[in-house]
Design a protein around this motif. Sequence first.
Motif, short mmCIF file in Angstrom:
data_model
loop_
_atom_site.label_atom_id
_atom_site.label_comp_id
_atom_site.label_asym_id
_atom_site.label_seq_id
_atom_site.Cartn_x
_atom_site.Cartn_y
_atom_site.Cartn_z
N ASP A 125 77.56 58.92 68.17
CA ASP A 125 76.87 60.06 68.03
C ASP A 125 77.90 61.19 68.69
N ALA A 126 78.22 61.08 69.90
CA ALA A 126 79.07 62.01 70.64
C ALA A 126 80.47 62.33 69.87
N ARG A 127 80.88 61.14 69.32
CA ARG A 127 82.08 61.54 68.48
C ARG A 127 81.91 62.53 67.07
N LYS A 128 80.72 62.32 66.52
CA LYS A 128 80.17 62.87 65.45
C LYS A 128 79.87 64.55 65.99
N VAL A 129 79.24 64.57 67.03
CA VAL A 129 78.84 66.03 67.48
C VAL A 129 79.99 66.70 68.15
N HIS A 130 80.94 65.98 68.79
CA HIS A 130 81.98 66.83 69.57
C HIS A 130 83.45 66.20 69.14
N GLY A 131 83.32 65.88 67.75
CA GLY A 131 84.71 65.31 67.45
C GLY A 131 85.78 66.50 67.20
N ALA A 132 85.31 67.39 66.66
CA ALA A 132 86.39 68.77 66.35
C ALA A 132 86.89 69.24 67.51
N ASP A 134 86.88 67.93 70.61
CA ASP A 134 87.84 67.07 71.26
C ASP A 134 89.00 66.74 70.73
N ARG A 135 89.26 67.01 69.33
CA ARG A 135 90.66 67.24 68.64
C ARG A 135 91.20 68.57 69.11
N LYS A 136 90.50 69.32 69.10
CA LYS A 136 91.25 70.76 69.53
C LYS A 136 91.68 70.92 70.85
N ARG A 137 90.80 70.05 71.97
CA ARG A 137 91.28 70.18 73.41
C ARG A 137 92.44 69.23 73.33
N SER A 138 92.51 68.06 72.63
CA SER A 138 93.57 67.16 72.92
C SER A 138 95.00 67.86 72.43
N ALA A 139 94.58 68.69 71.14
CA ALA A 139 95.80 69.47 70.56
C ALA A 139 96.57 70.49 71.27
N ARG A 140 95.48 70.86 72.06
CA ARG A 140 96.07 72.05 73.12
C ARG A 140 96.58 71.55 74.32
N GLU A 141 96.14 70.35 74.89
CA GLU A 141 96.86 69.59 75.85
C GLU A 141 98.11 69.27 75.64
N ALA A 142 98.37 68.55 74.31
CA ALA A 142 99.57 68.19 73.85
C ALA A 142 100.57 69.35 73.72
N ALA A 143 100.23 70.47 73.30
CA ALA A 143 101.19 71.68 73.35
C ALA A 143 101.23 72.12 74.65
N TYR A 144 100.62 72.30 75.54
CA TYR A 144 100.57 72.39 77.02
C TYR A 144 101.59 71.66 77.69
N ARG A 145 101.43 70.30 77.42
CA ARG A 145 102.36 69.43 78.00
C ARG A 145 103.70 69.40 77.96
N PHE A 146 103.92 69.42 76.10
CA PHE A 146 105.40 69.96 75.58
C PHE A 146 105.88 71.04 75.99
N ALA A 147 105.32 72.25 76.13
CA ALA A 147 105.95 73.41 76.74
C ALA A 147 106.17 73.40 78.04
N SER A 148 105.41 72.71 78.79
CA SER A 148 105.61 72.66 80.32
C SER A 148 106.88 71.98 80.48
N VAL A 149 107.33 70.79 79.82
CA VAL A 149 108.62 70.07 80.06
C VAL A 149 109.80 71.07 79.50
#
Length: 198
Positions: A125-132, A134-149
């Motif tokens: 249920d949480a994945r259905k409600v918050h999936g988008a 969560d994906r946006k947060r993960s993508a943002r964290e990936a971009a931040y992690r890469f740019a930081s290095v």
Amino acid sequence: MSQPMYIAFQGDQRIAEGDLRTVARLVKQAADTADGAILVFNAQTSQPIEIDLRGKVEDVLSRLPSTSSAAPADAEEPSEAPRRGPGRPKLGVVAREITLLPRHWDWLAMQPGGASVAIRKLVEDARKVHGARDRKRSAREAAYRFASVMAGNRPHYEDAIRALFADDQARFAQLTDTWPVDVRDHARRLSDQAFNES
């Protein structure tokens, strides 16, 4: 599930992209022919990947993590069957420990099907409600992690990261414009997933 993809940089230049075996082969060739540090990332999460480059290409490939679907085709099977633990491994069910307060355990015990069924339903249920989100947060964290290095000491880095977390795609693109082309393009590709996730 699709095979993870990886990306490698030597300095500011992208030298490889693809599955782990392909990237490892190209990284080994680059390391043997040119100087400079080589960094390898999971192309989606930006987690760094360590590749042991000692020996020949075959040696490098034989040491790649077996958890990737890029394990060597000639890898030996374990001599004994893996120990089976709790859960339903044929269905992909894995037993792990969680900690809850007593009132949570009491509530779970009253649910039809027991605690495991109730928790699986809550997660789905949480994945259905918050999936988008969560994906946006993960993508943002990936971009931040890469740019930081890769761009942490580049002009406008801090302002670009602020734009990333402020969801300002135009400003992020403007501020990253002077970064090295391969670094800029990959950072933008990662950030596009954060900006455009609905």
